[in-house]
Design a protein around this motif. Structure first.
Motif, short mmCIF file in Angstrom:
data_model
loop_
_atom_site.label_atom_id
_atom_site.label_comp_id
_atom_site.label_asym_id
_atom_site.label_seq_id
_atom_site.Cartn_x
_atom_site.Cartn_y
_atom_site.Cartn_z
N ASP A 131 24.24 42.92 48.68
CA ASP A 131 25.04 41.81 48.99
C ASP A 131 25.45 41.15 47.34
O ASP A 131 24.53 41.00 46.48
N PRO A 132 27.04 40.73 47.36
CA PRO A 132 27.24 40.57 46.00
C PRO A 132 26.86 38.96 45.61
O PRO A 132 26.76 38.60 44.44
N GLU A 133 26.18 38.30 46.66
CA GLU A 133 25.84 37.01 46.24
C GLU A 133 24.50 36.86 45.17
O GLU A 133 23.85 37.75 45.27
N PRO A 134 24.26 35.82 44.22
CA PRO A 134 23.30 35.76 43.45
C PRO A 134 22.16 35.40 44.05
O PRO A 134 21.67 34.25 44.09
N THR A 135 21.40 36.24 44.57
CA THR A 135 20.18 36.00 45.35
C THR A 135 18.86 36.78 44.79
O THR A 135 17.79 36.30 45.34
N ARG A 158 24.31 39.48 40.48
CA ARG A 158 23.44 39.16 41.80
C ARG A 158 22.17 38.33 41.43
O ARG A 158 21.50 38.19 42.45
N THR A 159 21.98 38.03 40.27
CA THR A 159 20.68 37.15 40.03
C THR A 159 21.28 35.70 40.10
O THR A 159 22.03 35.28 39.42
N ARG A 160 20.25 35.24 40.47
CA ARG A 160 20.48 33.70 40.65
C ARG A 160 20.19 32.73 39.38
O ARG A 160 19.38 33.57 38.37
#
Ligand code: SAM
Length: 218
Positions: A131-135, A158-160
């Motif tokens: 997933d490309p979202e920063p999770t 991808r890091t929050r």
């Protein structure tokens, strides 16, 4: 400039492990088993003090989502898994079933197997499919050094914000000082230069074991 970091001889390192890292019986068994099964490769395993640092870092960022690149016989993954939130998950990337079969056995014995998903494939392929979202709360990179910049560029977005990236072997056994004819040390030196200019993170480099870079996503 104040005192440089301590040079650890075997005796001082033993002291540090006994007083600052405290591997438990299972971890000691994993260290011994790895040395028995792969005496020539066992030094790939992280040190006990790196393990306790990873557990502490995972707890500090309340890690619910973690990623590891380079698992071997599972010591670092075990350390991270022990620091995860109750519902936390660790995704491990490796290409070797031979090494990671040992890892799976120890994760089961440690009671953390439910928290870990292992993907056997080139890590870059696994990371690119995420997933490309920063999770991601925490990632640990400890695989083929020539791909470090590529791993970094998949993991940082991808890091929050506030999440951590931990990268091993950034001193390449001291060979970063004369890396021109050493492809591994050259790759590490290029990586170190690259992350220093990366304004997406703030970072520090610690002389623990073979050196780690610890970066916090801004
Ligand atoms: C230094 S060891 C990891 C040590 C591990 N972190 C530990 O604590 O024991 C490097 C691992 O990276 C894996 N590896 C090498 N190239 C890889 C690649 N392209 N993709 C995924 N894993 C790779 C190797 O199979 C090996 O298990």
């Amino acid at each position: 400039m104040t005192r440089k970091s301590a040079q650890l001889d075997d005796q001082l390192h033993d002291y540090l492990v006994e007083h600052g890292a405290r591997p438990d019986e299972l971890q000691r068994e994993l260290i011994a088993d790895t040395a028995r099964l792969w005496p020539d490769s066992a030094e790939m395993q992280i040190s006990p003090e790196q393990g306790s640092l990873l557990t502490l870092l995972a707890k500090s960022v309340r890690a619910g989502t973690a990623v590891e690149v380079g698992t071997f016989t599972g010591y670092s993954a075990l350390a991270i898994a022990r620091g995860l939130n109750r519902d936390g998950r660790l995704l491990c990337c490796d290409i070797s079933t031979e090494y990671t079969d040992v890892a799976r056995d120890y994760w089961r014995r440690a009671g953390v197997e439910e928290r870990i998903e292992l993907r056997i494939a080139p890590a870059l392929r696994t990371l690119r499919a995420l997933d490309p979202e920063p999770t991601i709360d925490l990632s640990f990179v400890d695989a083929d050094k020539e791909s470090y910049i590529a791993y970094w560029n998949e993991l940082v977005p991808r890091t929050r914000p506030g999440g951590l990236l931990v990268v091993d072997n950034v001193l390449a056994g001291g060979r970063v000082l004369s890396e021109q004819h050493d492809p591994t040390a050259h790759a590490i030196h290029e990586f170190n230069r690259y992350v220093l200019r990366d304004h997406r993170v703030e970072l520090t480099m610690l002389p623990i074991s073979d050196g780690i870079t610890l970066a916090r996503k801004l």
